[in-house]
Motif scaffolding. Structure first.
Motif, PDB file in Angstrom:
ATOM      1  N   PRO A 199      -2.164  -6.827  -0.619  1.00 15.16           N
ATOM      2  CA  PRO A 199      -3.293  -5.906  -0.757  1.00 15.16           C
ATOM      3  C   PRO A 199      -4.335  -6.500  -1.702  1.00 15.16           C
ATOM      4  O   PRO A 199      -4.036  -6.861  -2.826  1.00 15.16           O
ATOM      5  N   ASP A 248      -6.177  -0.042  -6.839  1.00 13.31           N
ATOM      6  CA  ASP A 248      -5.939  -1.479  -6.963  1.00 13.31           C
ATOM      7  C   ASP A 248      -5.687  -1.775  -8.428  1.00 13.31           C
ATOM      8  O   ASP A 248      -6.546  -1.559  -9.278  1.00 13.31           O
ATOM      9  N   ASN A 264      -9.843  -4.896   0.717  1.00 15.97           N
ATOM     10  CA  ASN A 264      -9.314  -4.166   1.848  1.00 15.97           C
ATOM     11  C   ASN A 264      -9.833  -2.731   1.810  1.00 15.97           C
ATOM     12  O   ASN A 264     -10.270  -2.241   0.777  1.00 15.97           O
ATOM     13  N   THR A 265      -9.761  -2.051   2.943  1.00 15.84           N
ATOM     14  CA  THR A 265     -10.339  -0.709   3.073  1.00 15.84           C
ATOM     15  C   THR A 265      -9.238   0.311   3.360  1.00 15.84           C
ATOM     16  O   THR A 265      -8.298   0.028   4.098  1.00 15.84           O
ATOM     17  N   TRP A 266      -9.387   1.503   2.771  1.00 16.90           N
ATOM     18  CA  TRP A 266      -8.447   2.592   3.009  1.00 16.90           C
ATOM     19  C   TRP A 266      -9.023   3.557   4.044  1.00 16.90           C
ATOM     20  O   TRP A 266     -10.230   3.770   4.104  1.00 16.90           O
ATOM     21  N   ASP A 307       0.820  -1.219   0.000  1.00 15.13           N
ATOM     22  CA  ASP A 307       0.000   0.000   0.000  1.00 15.13           C
ATOM     23  C   ASP A 307       0.848   1.261   0.000  1.00 15.13           C
ATOM     24  O   ASP A 307       0.307   2.368  -0.081  1.00 15.13           O
ATOM     25  N   ILE A 330     -11.052  -7.212  11.801  1.00 15.49           N
ATOM     26  CA  ILE A 330     -10.953  -6.098  10.853  1.00 15.49           C
ATOM     27  C   ILE A 330     -12.295  -5.775  10.213  1.00 15.49           C
ATOM     28  O   ILE A 330     -12.731  -4.625  10.180  1.00 15.49           O
ATOM     29  N   GLN A 331     -12.961  -6.784   9.688  1.00 13.87           N
ATOM     30  CA  GLN A 331     -14.147  -6.536   8.873  1.00 13.87           C
ATOM     31  C   GLN A 331     -15.351  -6.143   9.728  1.00 13.87           C
ATOM     32  O   GLN A 331     -15.647  -6.770  10.738  1.00 13.87           O
ATOM     33  N   LEU A 381      -3.880   1.459   4.555  1.00 15.10           N
ATOM     34  CA  LEU A 381      -4.650   0.310   4.109  1.00 15.10           C
ATOM     35  C   LEU A 381      -5.059  -0.530   5.316  1.00 15.10           C
ATOM     36  O   LEU A 381      -4.217  -0.920   6.129  1.00 15.10           O
ATOM     37  N   ILE A 382      -6.349  -0.785   5.436  1.00 12.44           N
ATOM     38  CA  ILE A 382      -6.871  -1.581   6.548  1.00 12.44           C
ATOM     39  C   ILE A 382      -6.874  -3.033   6.098  1.00 12.44           C
ATOM     40  O   ILE A 382      -7.797  -3.509   5.438  1.00 12.44           O
ATOM     41  N   ALA A 383      -5.806  -3.749   6.420  1.00 15.29           N
ATOM     42  CA  ALA A 383      -5.658  -5.130   5.973  1.00 15.29           C
ATOM     43  C   ALA A 383      -4.793  -5.885   6.957  1.00 15.29           C
ATOM     44  O   ALA A 383      -3.812  -5.351   7.477  1.00 15.29           O
TER      45      ALA A 383
END
Length: 784
Positions: free
Chosen positions: A530, A186, A534-536, A173, A587-588, A523-525
């Motif tokens: 990546p 991405d 995944n979420t930023w 990321d 995370i999710q 990056l939320i992972a």
């Protein structure tokens, strides 16, 4: 403030320029066949032992004392020209270069001058030549620029089946990927089997690994800048191809000859046809669309409008499970020449990245969507003072909207309720200046400074926690509401940049670079690679900007009249506030995600060796990288130092293309790397009838070494020379000796070859996942 900055800078450089009785030669360098401006053409004056290179828009400007000079124009793959020009006043001269020798008035063929590898101040940069890339082996017959980036020194591939890459110890990321200056969040199709970049429309791509110019910001590790072709402004051209993976077509033509042109390109996967033939209800497909219009109003004004959109759609179980993701970008650029020395590029950019996941079920059905939008305005100016002095400066403004998750039931009986996570907003300002100056004939400096101002903005709500690091039982004690355009948190950082080149001789130099980079998007992972899902998230009340300092030293030499380029670089990178997540983080769909964040330190160092042969019947590159990438973050791996997911100590890459004759070209590529770290259970414990795994060390195990050989053959029938349309066959073999390279590792209850559980079911075993064995492919291309 910005106006004052520009006025003061111009006043400074103008006063320096007026003190010298000099004149300026400027213009554009183009391709004779299609009118494309050429990037990075060397413009060299032997009498002064000085020169410059065309910028990203094919423009050059060089200011020298009055006199008569032989000006050399040279570019790899093109016939060099030496033009005799008398400079007793400012002169504008546009040059066209062709692939074959041409007899022109006052023009003669000359040897290519010293290459950028030695004379340029910039180090740690790799330029990918598309004509060379297209000769190398491919996966499923698709030429992929990302796969070639993964083979460069200092770059680590995440493995087969992914477009992720890691540069000098940085995360995936931490790479800024641009297409016509617009960000791509991405770059993968089909999870990484191929990238979003259609090779037919790529003009040039450059990877910056260190010594990053001050005009770039926003990422810690690298910049991958991809520019598309402008379109043939002389005649209609069509390029098309059909391969194992995809089919594609591109049309380019002048709107007004020598003044304006356009391109329109499309690519779509063929996998849906295979699945239909196999009589399966699963669906897998992707597509890309590229479009561009450019118009030259006059020699001082040129306008570009380009766009890209691409998407993946995948569904299983008869369409009951589906997901998709895509990027869309639009770029408007205006190139303006204020005078013979001041060049301006103004850009307006819009981009969107989104993904979705859906399960169709009467009870458990839902649809999950997420997106990130960005709008940017940039103004970049270059002031060519004289042959020894050049200023660049500018201002960038970006606004972003983060939409982490929207979950909606897709049936009246669904167990899910509509849930939307709060949107987040941010403004990112960048003000920069850079001065490249030749101090002596041997010593050249490039000094730059970037001011980064980041604002996390409302509307939004920030929750306060009794203990922000208590992710097991987070307790909210208060909240703060922010209105639209109200600042939640501001971060201000200075990013100094420095480049030094010292020439030891005409074909040898040493270079030193330093850069500080700041990254405000995270990056939320929790995984290694990546993924589109995944979420930023922006820096904000709890999440600090990531900051990295890198220093690099290199030795550069050209051999045999610049036929070979050789380099050795060593680097050290130290980073702070690197984002990871606590062990066993959720995370999710976690509305208390703030409590899962952990930030700490990371450092990496290594050495890169490369030999590159750009000319002749045999061309290719050999590189070796030794590196280490380590982290230490509170709450991760019990606070102990651990190897990053992409820590691979030894990496060897070799590729070559051999033109046997005008009919056949053969290519080969070999890669080797030591296995990457991975986390596996080291024990298990009993909790009633449940037997969960116990992990005692993050990345405490390494997968086996990775290596693979690919081969290709390209056939250009001789009858092409006598017809308007030309056909081409490309045959490739991926993984020639069918090496089983581990993609990942997982544990399961021990079973026999038929899937029957062995014993009482308490014993476990580790299993490797492999992706691609021996895989042949064929592609047929036509062009007219």
């Amino acid at each position: 403030m910005i106006r004052i900055f520009i006025v003061v800078t111009l006043a400074l450089v103008s006063s320096m320029a007026r003190s010298q009785d000099k004149v300026t030669l400027n213009g554009y360098v183009k391709d004779t066949d299609n009118g494309e401006e050429l990037i990075g053409v060397t413009v060299y004056i032997p009498e002064l032992k000085a020169g410059t290179a065309t910028n990203a828009y094919g423009f050059y400007s060089i200011t020298v004392p009055k006199g008569k000079y032989e000006v050399q124009y040279s570019f790899v793959g093109y016939t060099s020209q030496s033009v005799s020009i008398t400079l007793d006043a400012d002169v504008s001269r546009n040059i066209e270069l062709g692939g074959v020798a041409q007899i022109m008035n006052e023009v003669e063929i000359s040897e290519r001058p010293i290459d950028e590898n030695v004379i340029a101040v910039q180090m740690s940069k790799n330029t990918l030549n598309m004509s060379q890339v297209k000769k190398l082996p491919t996966l499923f017959g698709e030429v992929d620029i990302i796969k070639n980036v993964q083979a460069l020194p200092g770059v680590i591939s995440a493995g087969e089946g992914t477009s992720a890459f890691f540069v000098r110890g940085g995360g995936g990321d931490q790479n800024l990927i641009l297409i016509d200056e617009a960000p791509i969040y991405d770059a993968s199709h089909l999870g990484g089997l191929v990238s979003v970049f259609n090779a037919d429309v790529i003009k040039e791509s450059e990877l910056y690994k260190g010594g990053i110019p001050s005009r770039f910001g926003g990422r810690l590790s690298s910049i991958l800048e991809v520019r598309t072709i402008d379109g043939n402004n002389k005649r209609l051209g069509v390029t098309a191809g059909i391969g194992t993976m995809a089919s594609r077509v591109m049309i380019e033509a002048p709107l007004k000859k020598d003044k304006s042109s356009f391109i329109l390109s499309g690519r779509t996967s063929n996998l849906g046809l295979y699945l239909t033939a196999a009589d399966t209800e699963n669906k897998i497909n992707f597509y890309d669309l590229n479009a561009k219009i450019n118009w030259r109003a006059n020699n001082k004004n040129r306008f570009f409008l380009s766009g890209y959109t691409g998407r993946d759609n995948i569904s299983f179980s008869g369409g009951d499970i589906g997901f998709g993701w895509g990027n869309s970008t639009a770029t408007f650029r205006w190139n303006h020449l204020f005078n013979e020395r001041l060049f301006s590029n103004t850009t307006l950019i819009a981009s969107n990245f989104d993904y979705s996941f859906e399960i169709k079920d009467p009870i458990q059905g839902f649809k999950w969507t997420s997106s990130l939008q960005e709008v940017s305005l940039k103004n970049d100016l270059t002031y060519f003072i004289n042959v020894n002095n050049e200023f660049t400066f500018g201002y960038h403004l970006s606004g972003r909207r983060f939409s982490p998750a929207l979950v909606e039931p897709n049936s009246d009986e669904s167990m899910f309720e509509r849930t939307e996570f709060d949107k987040m907003y941010a403004l990112d300002h960048g003000i920069y200046i850079s001065n490249q100056r030749r101090i002596t004939e041997a010593l050249t400096l490039d000094v730059g400074l970037r001011l980064s101002i980041f604002q996390n903005m409302g509307p939004g709500k920030v929750y306060l926690y009794e203990d922000p690091k208590d992710n097991a039982d987070p307790t909210r004690i208060d909240s703060m509401d922010y209105k639209s355009w109200e600042t939640v948190k501001t971060y201000i950082n200075l990013e100094p940049r420095l480049g030094i080149r010292y020439s030891l001789s005409d074909d040898k130099s040493i270079k030193l670079s330093y850069n500080r980079m700041v990254q405000n998007t995270h990056l939320i992972a929790a995984g290694t690679v990546p993924l589109p899902f995944n979420t930023w998230s922006p820096s904000g009340y709890y999440l600090k900007p990531q900051i990295a300092d890198q220093i690099a030293l290199g030795y550069f030499q050209n051999l045999k009249d610049n036929m070979y380029e050789a380099s050795v670089e060593v680097y050290y990178k130290d980073a702070q506030n690197i984002t990871d997540f606590a062990d066993n983080a959720e995370i999710q769909l976690n509305k208390n995600l703030t409590t899962e964040y952990r930030q700490g330190d990371a450092w990496s160092y290594g050495a890169e060796f490369m030999v590159n042969k750009k000319e002749g019947r045999l061309t290719g590159m050999v590189s070796y990288t030794w590196s280490k990438a380590l982290r230490q973050i509170e709450g991760v791996n019990q606070g102990r130092e651990y190897a990053a997911n992409y820590d691979r100590r030894n990496v060897v890459n070799m590729n070559a293309a051999f033109e046997l004759n005008d009919k056949w070209t053969f290519g080969g590529a070999f890669t080797y790397s030591t296995g990457r770290p991975t986390t596996v259970p080291s024990a298990k414990y009993e909790y009633g009838s449940y037997l969960p795994d116990a992990v005692t060390e993050r990345n405490g195990y390494r997968l086996p070494a990775f290596h693979r050989l690919d081969l290709s053959a390209t056939l250009n029938p001789r009858k092409n020379a006598n017809r308007k349309w030309k056909g081409q066959w490309i045959f490739s073999i991926y993984n020639v000796y069918s090496r089983k390279n581990a993609f990942t590792l997982y544990t399961r209850t021990k079973q026999d070859s038929d899937g029957n559980i062995i014993g009482d079911g308490t014993e476990k075993e580790a299993r490797m996942v492999y992706l691609f064995p021996f895989m042949p492919s064929v592609t047929y291309n036509i062009k007219f």
